[in-house]
Write a protein that holds these residues in place. Sequence first.
Motif, mmCIF file in Angstrom:
data_model
loop_
_atom_site.group_PDB
_atom_site.id
_atom_site.type_symbol
_atom_site.label_atom_id
_atom_site.label_comp_id
_atom_site.label_asym_id
_atom_site.label_seq_id
_atom_site.Cartn_x
_atom_site.Cartn_y
_atom_site.Cartn_z
ATOM 1 N N VAL A 148 0.837 -1.204 0.000
ATOM 2 C CA VAL A 148 0.000 0.000 0.000
ATOM 3 C C VAL A 148 0.871 1.252 0.000
ATOM 4 O O VAL A 148 0.617 2.204 -0.760
ATOM 5 C CB VAL A 148 -0.953 -0.004 1.213
ATOM 6 C CG1 VAL A 148 -1.715 1.318 1.300
ATOM 7 C CG2 VAL A 148 -1.927 -1.171 1.125
ATOM 8 N N LYS A 149 1.909 1.255 0.821
ATOM 9 C CA LYS A 149 2.801 2.422 0.854
ATOM 10 C C LYS A 149 3.510 2.608 -0.483
ATOM 11 O O LYS A 149 3.714 3.738 -0.941
ATOM 12 C CB LYS A 149 3.816 2.264 1.976
ATOM 13 C CG LYS A 149 3.220 2.378 3.370
ATOM 14 C CD LYS A 149 4.331 2.300 4.400
ATOM 15 C CE LYS A 149 3.799 2.507 5.794
ATOM 16 N NZ LYS A 149 4.871 2.472 6.813
ATOM 17 N N ALA A 150 3.890 1.497 -1.117
ATOM 18 C CA ALA A 150 4.538 1.593 -2.423
ATOM 19 C C ALA A 150 3.604 2.239 -3.437
ATOM 20 O O ALA A 150 4.035 3.039 -4.284
ATOM 21 C CB ALA A 150 4.969 0.206 -2.891
ATOM 22 N N LYS A 151 2.312 1.883 -3.361
ATOM 23 C CA LYS A 151 1.335 2.487 -4.260
ATOM 24 C C LYS A 151 1.259 3.996 -4.049
ATOM 25 O O LYS A 151 1.190 4.773 -5.010
ATOM 26 C CB LYS A 151 -0.036 1.859 -4.012
ATOM 27 C CG LYS A 151 -1.121 2.322 -4.960
ATOM 28 C CD LYS A 151 -0.906 1.771 -6.357
ATOM 29 C CE LYS A 151 -2.102 2.032 -7.241
ATOM 30 N NZ LYS A 151 -1.922 1.458 -8.601
ATOM 31 N N ILE A 152 1.295 4.405 -2.790
ATOM 32 C CA ILE A 152 1.198 5.838 -2.474
ATOM 33 C C ILE A 152 2.432 6.579 -2.974
ATOM 34 O O ILE A 152 2.328 7.589 -3.679
ATOM 35 C CB ILE A 152 1.002 6.036 -0.961
ATOM 36 C CG1 ILE A 152 -0.376 5.519 -0.530
ATOM 37 C CG2 ILE A 152 1.171 7.509 -0.581
ATOM 38 C CD1 ILE A 152 -0.580 5.476 0.975
ATOM 39 N N ALA A 169 -5.926 3.707 -1.637
ATOM 40 C CA ALA A 169 -4.649 4.425 -1.621
ATOM 41 C C ALA A 169 -4.586 5.524 -2.690
ATOM 42 O O ALA A 169 -4.193 6.665 -2.376
ATOM 43 C CB ALA A 169 -3.489 3.443 -1.771
ATOM 44 N N PRO A 170 -4.964 5.258 -3.955
ATOM 45 C CA PRO A 170 -4.964 6.367 -4.932
ATOM 46 C C PRO A 170 -5.911 7.507 -4.547
ATOM 47 O O PRO A 170 -5.595 8.678 -4.767
ATOM 48 C CB PRO A 170 -5.413 5.686 -6.230
ATOM 49 C CG PRO A 170 -5.022 4.258 -6.054
ATOM 50 C CD PRO A 170 -5.229 3.963 -4.600
ATOM 51 N N ALA A 171 -7.052 7.157 -3.955
ATOM 52 C CA ALA A 171 -7.975 8.203 -3.505
ATOM 53 C C ALA A 171 -7.361 9.026 -2.382
ATOM 54 O O ALA A 171 -7.552 10.244 -2.306
ATOM 55 C CB ALA A 171 -9.290 7.581 -3.050
ATOM 56 N N ALA A 172 -6.598 8.362 -1.498
ATOM 57 C CA ALA A 172 -5.925 9.080 -0.409
ATOM 58 C C ALA A 172 -4.906 10.065 -0.963
ATOM 59 O O ALA A 172 -4.792 11.206 -0.484
ATOM 60 C CB ALA A 172 -5.256 8.087 0.531
ATOM 61 N N VAL A 173 -4.148 9.648 -1.968
ATOM 62 C CA VAL A 173 -3.175 10.545 -2.590
ATOM 63 C C VAL A 173 -3.884 11.743 -3.203
ATOM 64 O O VAL A 173 -3.464 12.897 -3.031
ATOM 65 C CB VAL A 173 -2.367 9.792 -3.665
ATOM 66 C CG1 VAL A 173 -1.487 10.771 -4.450
ATOM 67 C CG2 VAL A 173 -1.512 8.711 -3.016
#
Length: 256
Positions: free
Chosen positions: A20-24, A125-129
Amino acid sequence: MAVITFTSDFGYRDHYVAAVKAKIISQDPQIPIIDITHAVEPFNIPQAEFVLGSVYHEFPEGTVHLVGVDTHSKKGKYLAAKFKGHYFLLPDNGLLSLLTDGRPAKVIELQTDILMPFPTKELLAPAAVYLAKGGDIEVLGNQTHDIRQLLNRQLRLNDHSITGHVIHVDRYGNLITNITRDSIDTIAHGRTFTIHFSRETVGRIYANYNQVDEGDCCCIYNSLNQLCIGINKGHASELLGLGFDSQIDVRFYPGS
């Protein structure tokens, strides 16, 4: 750019948190990510609510709270919400209703047409970014009022007693209850009181656990002004046979 906090039941053995962190950071390596915990028991929504609910307000407004707990929502619904200036991204599993006491300012159902094997990474995760970079929450989907509702445990109060429950057991075995300093002060009106749990009775609230001898029970108020029960240098939950949802009573007596 806002901070992203990350809370999950993924644990620390597997690659899930790192994925998940890598995605962010693959989308923006400058975004700060703060881990709250990844040791929530699997699917334990009340525990997640306690941990995140105890600390999210310590972060500045605009913080984005990414939550990967009980992530495979039965209906495949995932939410973005705003509450008290904070953003939350999480499955529609009832956690949002507990965190906001059923009163989020705005809830958006994230747009997705497929079931995903890893929705925290692939969708949340993309929505969080996007939100951390100042994006408009309404772009993420359609506003909804239809979210799963769960109820927090409520205190029972009368003129002579308060009945509450254990809402969390921390890693030291301390029992954190939903009885607050304010509720005790409101009912007490200067009267004496005793606290009853298991087969124990305590008649005093201390500043910290070290004020009693090792092995003795002790009641304190924590930094959130919640009544807590512990044993100095001992594991109260195991030694007292109490855990989540165990009943705790405060009884008040005439006079002072």
